[in-house]
Design a protein around this motif. Structure first.
Motif, PDB file in Angstrom:
ATOM      1  N   ARG A 182       0.846  -1.200   0.000  1.00  0.00           N
ATOM      2  CA  ARG A 182       0.000   0.000   0.000  1.00  0.00           C
ATOM      3  C   ARG A 182       0.882   1.252   0.000  1.00  0.00           C
ATOM      4  O   ARG A 182       0.653   2.179  -0.773  1.00  0.00           O
ATOM      5  N   ALA A 183       1.909   1.265   0.834  1.00  0.00           N
ATOM      6  CA  ALA A 183       2.832   2.399   0.874  1.00  0.00           C
ATOM      7  C   ALA A 183       3.565   2.546  -0.464  1.00  0.00           C
ATOM      8  O   ALA A 183       3.743   3.660  -0.975  1.00  0.00           O
ATOM      9  N   LEU A 184       3.954   1.424  -1.036  1.00  0.00           N
ATOM     10  CA  LEU A 184       4.640   1.455  -2.331  1.00  0.00           C
ATOM     11  C   LEU A 184       3.733   2.036  -3.411  1.00  0.00           C
ATOM     12  O   LEU A 184       4.157   2.892  -4.191  1.00  0.00           O
ATOM     13  N   PHE A 185       2.483   1.590  -3.469  1.00  0.00           N
ATOM     14  CA  PHE A 185       1.563   2.112  -4.484  1.00  0.00           C
ATOM     15  C   PHE A 185       1.313   3.609  -4.292  1.00  0.00           C
ATOM     16  O   PHE A 185       1.188   4.351  -5.260  1.00  0.00           O
ATOM     17  N   ARG A 186       1.259   4.048  -3.049  1.00  0.00           N
ATOM     18  CA  ARG A 186       1.042   5.479  -2.786  1.00  0.00           C
ATOM     19  C   ARG A 186       2.250   6.300  -3.218  1.00  0.00           C
ATOM     20  O   ARG A 186       2.092   7.367  -3.820  1.00  0.00           O
ATOM     21  N   ALA A 187       3.447   5.815  -2.932  1.00  0.00           N
ATOM     22  CA  ALA A 187       4.653   6.535  -3.350  1.00  0.00           C
ATOM     23  C   ALA A 187       4.772   6.547  -4.874  1.00  0.00           C
ATOM     24  O   ALA A 187       5.017   7.595  -5.480  1.00  0.00           O
ATOM     25  N   ALA A 188       4.592   5.403  -5.491  1.00  0.00           N
ATOM     26  CA  ALA A 188       4.693   5.314  -6.945  1.00  0.00           C
ATOM     27  C   ALA A 188       3.592   6.127  -7.620  1.00  0.00           C
ATOM     28  O   ALA A 188       3.841   6.841  -8.603  1.00  0.00           O
ATOM     29  N   GLY A 189       2.380   6.044  -7.093  1.00  0.00           N
ATOM     30  CA  GLY A 189       1.273   6.813  -7.655  1.00  0.00           C
ATOM     31  C   GLY A 189       1.524   8.300  -7.582  1.00  0.00           C
ATOM     32  O   GLY A 189       1.242   9.041  -8.528  1.00  0.00           O
ATOM     33  N   ALA A 190       2.087   8.742  -6.468  1.00  0.00           N
ATOM     34  CA  ALA A 190       2.415  10.167  -6.327  1.00  0.00           C
ATOM     35  C   ALA A 190       3.431  10.583  -7.382  1.00  0.00           C
ATOM     36  O   ALA A 190       3.309  11.652  -7.990  1.00  0.00           O
TER      37      ALA A 190
END
Length: 161
Positions: free
Chosen positions: A104-112
């Motif tokens: 979840r943290a990875l997707f949020r960082a990558a999405g940003a």
């Protein structure tokens, strides 16, 4: 007397610093969610105590603090939009709140970072698949991350494909 000028990082060192910043951003977002700590506190902790720090004889990588801060701040600002895009890329029976908190943290960082046009989507995807490999070296998660981020990138920046 001629004081020594600090050496400028090479192109390879700059890439390594950016990769480290992405890894640290995922760790920081995980920490923010797990502990409830605020953005400013976590950012300061990472920049002060993790970038280039030495723990038990091992030196932590120096991170690109500008990229780290931008990813972290954008992930907080755009969290709802990124979470919606992640949900759209996942199976309907597997919403983002049910996935591993590291992912979840990875997707949020990558999405940003995907929402910011400064970095090409393929670079973002490759970098965060590498981050997934760092956290899940034996699992199928890197392939899963690649598929989800590809879907998100096409959603956010279709002109890049």
């Amino acid at each position: 007397m001629n004081p020594e000028k600090p050496r400028k990082p090479t192109a390879a060192e700059k890439r390594q610093m950016k990769s480290a910043a992405r890894l640290y951003a995922v760790q920081a977002l995980f920490q923010m969610e797990a502990s409830g700590q605020a953005f400013d506190r976590v950012r300061s902790e990472f920049e002060t105590h993790r970038f280039g720090a030495i723990y038990e004889g091992d030196e932590m990588a120096e991170g690109d603090s500008t990229l780290f801060a931008r990813i972290l701040e954008d992930a907080v600002i755009w969290q709802a939009k990124v979470d919606q895009a992640t949900d759209a890329a996942l199976l309907a029976t597997w919403p983002i709140d049910r996935i591993d908190p590291t992912l979840r943290a990875l997707f949020r960082a990558a999405g940003a970072e995907l929402l910011n046009p400064k970095t090409p989507p393929k670079v973002v995807i490759n970098e965060f698949v590498d981050v997934a490999r760092a956290f899940f070296p034996e699992g199928k998660e890197p392939k899963f991350v690649n598929a989800v981020l590809d879907h998100m990138a096409r959603s956010f920046r279709p002109e890049a494909f």
